[in-house]
Write a protein that holds these residues in place. Structure first.
Motif, mmCIF file in Angstrom:
data_model
loop_
_atom_site.group_PDB
_atom_site.id
_atom_site.type_symbol
_atom_site.label_atom_id
_atom_site.label_comp_id
_atom_site.label_asym_id
_atom_site.label_seq_id
_atom_site.Cartn_x
_atom_site.Cartn_y
_atom_site.Cartn_z
ATOM 1 N N ARG A 106 -27.221 4.734 -96.649
ATOM 2 C CA ARG A 106 -26.269 5.841 -96.725
ATOM 3 C C ARG A 106 -27.015 7.142 -97.028
ATOM 4 N NH1 ARG A 106 -22.165 4.681 -101.150
ATOM 5 N NH2 ARG A 106 -24.059 3.934 -102.148
ATOM 6 N N HIS A 107 -26.555 8.203 -96.417
ATOM 7 C CA HIS A 107 -27.154 9.516 -96.644
ATOM 8 C C HIS A 107 -27.022 9.877 -98.123
ATOM 9 C CE1 HIS A 107 -27.706 13.884 -96.313
ATOM 10 N NE2 HIS A 107 -28.284 13.644 -95.147
ATOM 11 N N PRO A 108 -28.004 10.576 -98.694
ATOM 12 C CA PRO A 108 -27.923 10.927 -100.126
ATOM 13 C C PRO A 108 -26.661 11.696 -100.489
ATOM 14 C CG PRO A 108 -29.708 12.120 -99.011
ATOM 15 C CD PRO A 108 -29.279 11.023 -98.104
ATOM 16 N N LEU A 109 -26.167 12.554 -99.584
ATOM 17 C CA LEU A 109 -24.923 13.264 -99.874
ATOM 18 C C LEU A 109 -23.739 12.308 -99.932
ATOM 19 C CD1 LEU A 109 -25.226 16.526 -97.729
ATOM 20 C CD2 LEU A 109 -25.588 16.237 -100.188
ATOM 21 N N THR A 110 -23.749 11.306 -99.055
ATOM 22 C CA THR A 110 -22.685 10.308 -99.090
ATOM 23 C C THR A 110 -22.744 9.505 -100.375
ATOM 24 O OG1 THR A 110 -22.757 10.121 -96.673
ATOM 25 C CG2 THR A 110 -21.672 8.346 -97.866
ATOM 26 N N GLN A 111 -23.966 9.171 -100.815
ATOM 27 C CA GLN A 111 -24.119 8.436 -102.069
ATOM 28 C C GLN A 111 -23.543 9.231 -103.240
ATOM 29 O OE1 GLN A 111 -28.111 6.900 -102.766
ATOM 30 N NE2 GLN A 111 -28.527 6.838 -100.569
ATOM 31 N N VAL A 112 -23.873 10.524 -103.292
ATOM 32 C CA VAL A 112 -23.400 11.357 -104.398
ATOM 33 C C VAL A 112 -21.888 11.551 -104.320
ATOM 34 C CG1 VAL A 112 -23.494 13.667 -105.414
ATOM 35 C CG2 VAL A 112 -25.597 12.525 -104.712
ATOM 36 N N ASP A 114 -19.671 9.553 -103.002
ATOM 37 C CA ASP A 114 -19.024 8.300 -103.410
ATOM 38 C C ASP A 114 -19.034 8.152 -104.928
ATOM 39 O OD1 ASP A 114 -18.558 7.692 -100.777
ATOM 40 O OD2 ASP A 114 -20.184 6.237 -100.592
ATOM 41 N N GLU A 115 -20.133 8.563 -105.561
ATOM 42 C CA GLU A 115 -20.223 8.460 -107.020
ATOM 43 C C GLU A 115 -19.253 9.423 -107.689
ATOM 44 O OE1 GLU A 115 -23.580 8.527 -110.625
ATOM 45 O OE2 GLU A 115 -24.181 8.817 -108.525
ATOM 46 N N ILE A 116 -19.147 10.645 -107.136
ATOM 47 C CA ILE A 116 -18.193 11.622 -107.680
ATOM 48 C C ILE A 116 -16.776 11.068 -107.614
ATOM 49 C CG2 ILE A 116 -17.124 13.875 -107.273
ATOM 50 C CD1 ILE A 116 -19.877 14.868 -106.316
ATOM 51 N N VAL A 117 -16.410 10.527 -106.459
ATOM 52 C CA VAL A 117 -15.067 9.975 -106.282
ATOM 53 C C VAL A 117 -14.829 8.841 -107.275
ATOM 54 C CG1 VAL A 117 -13.579 8.686 -104.699
ATOM 55 C CG2 VAL A 117 -14.868 10.659 -103.866
ATOM 56 N N GLU A 118 -15.823 7.976 -107.438
ATOM 57 C CA GLU A 118 -15.670 6.834 -108.348
ATOM 58 C C GLU A 118 -15.453 7.299 -109.788
ATOM 59 O OE1 GLU A 118 -18.106 2.784 -109.695
ATOM 60 O OE2 GLU A 118 -18.847 4.037 -108.050
ATOM 61 N N ILE A 119 -16.169 8.348 -110.196
ATOM 62 C CA ILE A 119 -16.009 8.860 -111.568
ATOM 63 C C ILE A 119 -14.600 9.388 -111.781
ATOM 64 C CG2 ILE A 119 -16.739 10.692 -113.155
ATOM 65 C CD1 ILE A 119 -19.578 10.369 -111.963
ATOM 66 N N PHE A 120 -14.100 10.170 -110.835
ATOM 67 C CA PHE A 120 -12.767 10.742 -111.018
ATOM 68 C C PHE A 120 -11.663 9.701 -110.860
ATOM 69 C CE2 PHE A 120 -14.908 14.868 -110.270
ATOM 70 C CZ PHE A 120 -14.426 15.534 -111.391
ATOM 71 N N GLY A 122 -11.963 6.809 -112.027
ATOM 72 C CA GLY A 122 -11.962 6.230 -113.370
ATOM 73 C C GLY A 122 -11.228 7.087 -114.374
ATOM 74 N N MET A 123 -11.083 8.397 -114.099
ATOM 75 C CA MET A 123 -10.340 9.297 -114.977
ATOM 76 C C MET A 123 -8.854 9.337 -114.639
ATOM 77 S SD MET A 123 -12.810 12.638 -115.275
ATOM 78 C CE MET A 123 -14.499 12.551 -115.862
ATOM 79 N N GLY A 124 -8.446 8.605 -113.623
ATOM 80 C CA GLY A 124 -7.029 8.576 -113.258
ATOM 81 C C GLY A 124 -6.649 9.472 -112.096
ATOM 82 N N PHE A 125 -7.647 10.093 -111.443
ATOM 83 C CA PHE A 125 -7.361 10.915 -110.273
ATOM 84 C C PHE A 125 -7.236 10.022 -109.035
ATOM 85 C CE2 PHE A 125 -9.079 13.925 -113.229
ATOM 86 C CZ PHE A 125 -8.561 15.160 -112.895
ATOM 87 N N SER A 126 -6.519 10.501 -108.050
ATOM 88 C CA SER A 126 -6.462 9.838 -106.745
ATOM 89 C C SER A 126 -7.050 10.778 -105.702
ATOM 90 C CB SER A 126 -5.021 9.461 -106.368
ATOM 91 O OG SER A 126 -4.187 10.618 -106.326
ATOM 92 N N VAL A 127 -7.373 10.244 -104.525
ATOM 93 C CA VAL A 127 -8.033 11.024 -103.477
ATOM 94 C C VAL A 127 -7.010 11.507 -102.467
ATOM 95 C CG1 VAL A 127 -9.741 10.973 -101.627
ATOM 96 C CG2 VAL A 127 -10.181 9.735 -103.761
ATOM 97 N N ALA A 128 -7.081 12.800 -102.136
ATOM 98 C CA ALA A 128 -6.220 13.394 -101.105
ATOM 99 C C ALA A 128 -7.100 14.088 -100.082
ATOM 100 C CB ALA A 128 -5.244 14.394 -101.725
ATOM 101 N N GLU A 129 -6.631 14.137 -98.847
ATOM 102 C CA GLU A 129 -7.408 14.750 -97.767
ATOM 103 C C GLU A 129 -6.546 15.729 -96.993
ATOM 104 O OE1 GLU A 129 -8.878 11.498 -95.453
ATOM 105 O OE2 GLU A 129 -10.578 11.137 -96.790
ATOM 106 N N GLY A 130 -7.233 16.653 -96.313
ATOM 107 C CA GLY A 130 -6.548 17.632 -95.476
ATOM 108 C C GLY A 130 -7.417 18.016 -94.304
ATOM 109 N N PRO A 131 -6.893 18.814 -93.366
ATOM 110 C CA PRO A 131 -7.645 19.162 -92.159
ATOM 111 C C PRO A 131 -8.746 20.178 -92.411
ATOM 112 C CG PRO A 131 -5.531 20.304 -92.189
ATOM 113 C CD PRO A 131 -5.518 19.371 -93.369
#
Length: 338
Positions: A106-112, A114-120, A122-131
Motif C-alpha cells: 500500500r502507498h504510504p499515504l494510503t497507510q497513513v 487508513d491509520e487516521i480513519v482507524e483512530i477516529f 476508535g473515538m466514535g466517529f464514522s466515515v462520510a464521503e462526498g464528490p
C-alpha cells in the motif's frame, strides 16, 4: 521433362532435409519455387507440348510443386522450434539462483490515511464521503464564505464552470451530512482536495484531507482541543506537542490554526517546517451559527466543532520526510521503504 521433374523432386527433398537454418530454407524456397526456378520454367513450357503430354507433365509438375511446398513448411516448423530452443538456452541459465518476487504494498499515504480513519473510528466517529467535483454552494456559500473571499478567486480555486469547481476542502461533506441527518453528528470526511498552490517541499495543487465534525448539545472548544491532542499522540507518539493559534475562518467561530511539533528536526527547524519547529496541519474551530442555520439546525440548541488535517503533512511527520513531492514521483526506491 518427366525425368527432369523427378530428379528435381529428389534433389529438392534432400536439400530441404539438410537445410540447417531458416535462412538456408528460404534460399531453397526461392531456388525451387521462385519465378526463375526450373519448376516454373517447366510450367511456362506446358503450352508448347502436345495435349496428351501437356496433361501428364502438368499433373506431375503440380504434384512436385505441392510436394515442395509441404516439405518446406514441415522443415520450417522444425527449424523454428530448434531456433526457439537455442534462444531459450541463451536467455535462461538454469544454474542461476531464482529471482525474488516483490509483492506490492500500500502507498504510504494510503497507510497513513487508513491509520487516521482507524483512530477516529476508535473515538466514535464514522466515515462520510462526498464528490470531488462540487457546486459553489456546498464548497463556499453553505460554509458561510462571502462572495468576495479570496479563496473564491480563480487564482486559488480550480473552476470548471461559474458554479462548478474542484473542491478546495472536504468541508462540503459536513454540509451534505447535516442536511440529511439530525444531531448528534460525529463524522470524518477523508478525500482529495484541489487548490492552485505553487508546488514546493510542503505544497501541492492536489492533496488529501480529513475533515472532522462533531455536533451535539454542549460541545465546547475544550472538546476540540482534547480530540486533536489525543489524535496527535495516537498517530505520532506521546512526545508530540500541539499548539493552537487564533485565526479566522468563515465557517467557524472562534477559529484556530493548529500545528504539530516537527518530529523531523525535533523542533530545531528544517525545510519541511520552514525552520519554525512546527508543522502546520490545518484549521479548526467551533461551527459558525450561520452554518447551522444553513442546514436547518438551531444554534441555540446545539453546538459543534470542525477541523481539517492534511494527510500528506502528517505522513511527512510520521515517516520523517522533508519533501511532499516524493509521495507523487512514483520512485520505487522511495515507495519500497514503507
Amino acid at each position: 521433362m518427366e525425368e527432369t521433374l523427378r530428379n528435381l523432386s529428389h534433389e529438392a527433398e534432400r536439400e530441404i532435409l539438410e537445410a540447417s537454418d531458416l535462412n538456408a530454407l528460404e534460399g531453397l524456397r526461392v531456388k525451387y519455387l521462385g519465378r526463375k526456378s526450373s519448376l516454373i520454367e517447366i510450367l511456362h513450357q506446358l503450352g508448347t507440348l502436345p495435349l496428351d503430354k501437356r496433361r501428364i507433365i502438368g499433373k506431375l509438375a503440380n504434384e512436385v510443386k505441392e510436394k515442395f511446398t509441404k516439405q518446406l513448411q514441415e522443415r520450417r516448423i522444425i527449424l523454428e522450434k530448434k531456433q526457439e530452443e537455442e534462444r531459450l538456452k541463451e536467455a535462461i541459465d538454469i544454474t542461476l539462483p531464482g529471482k525474488k518476487i516483490f509483492l506490492g504494498k500500500r502507498h504510504p499515504l494510503t497507510q497513513v490515511l487508513d491509520e487516521i480513519v482507524e483512530i477516529f473510528l476508535g473515538m466514535g466517529f464514522s466515515v462520510a464521503e462526498g464528490p470531488d467535483i462540487e457546486t459553489e454552494y456546498y464548497n463556499f456559500e453553505a460554509l458561510n464564505t462571502p462572495k468576495d473571499h479570496p479563496a473564491r478567486d480563480e487564482q486559488d480555486t480550480f473552476y470548471i464552470t461559474d458554479e462548478i469547481l474542484l473542491r478546495t476542502q472536504t468541508s462540503p461533506v459536513q454540509i451534505r451530512v447535516m442536511e440529511r441527518q439530525k444531531p448528534p453528528v460525529r463524522i470524518i470526511a477523508p478525500g482529495r482536495c484541489y487548490r492552485r498552490d505553487a508546488i514546493d517541499a510542503s505544497h501541492l495543487p492536489m492533496f488529501h484531507q480529513v475533515e472532522g465534525l462533531y455536533v451535539d448539545k454542549n460541545v465546547t472548544f475544550a472538546d476540540l482541543k482534547a480530540t486533536l491532542i489525543a489524535f496527535a499522540r495516537a498517530i505520532l507518539g506521546e512526545e508530540v506537542r500541539v499548539r493552537f493559534r487564533p485565526h479566522f475562518f468563515p465557517f467557524t467561530e472562534p477559529s484556530a490554526e493548529y500545528d504539530f511539533s516537527c518530529i523531523i528536526c525535533g523542533g530545531k527547524g528544517c525545510r519541511s517546517c520552514q525552520n519554525t519547529g512546527w508543522m502546520e496541519i490545518s484549521g479548526a474551530g467551533m461551527v459558525h451559527p450561520q452554518v447551522f442555520r444553513n442546514v436547518g439546525y438551531d444554534p441555540e440548541e446545539v453546538s459543534g466543532f470542525a477541523f481539517g488535517m492534511g494527510v500528506e503533512r502528517i505522513a511527512m511527520l510520521k515517516f520523517g520526510i522533508d519533501d511532499i513531492r516524493l509521495f507523487y514521483e512514483n520512485d520505487l526506491r522511495f515507495l519500497a521503504q514503507f
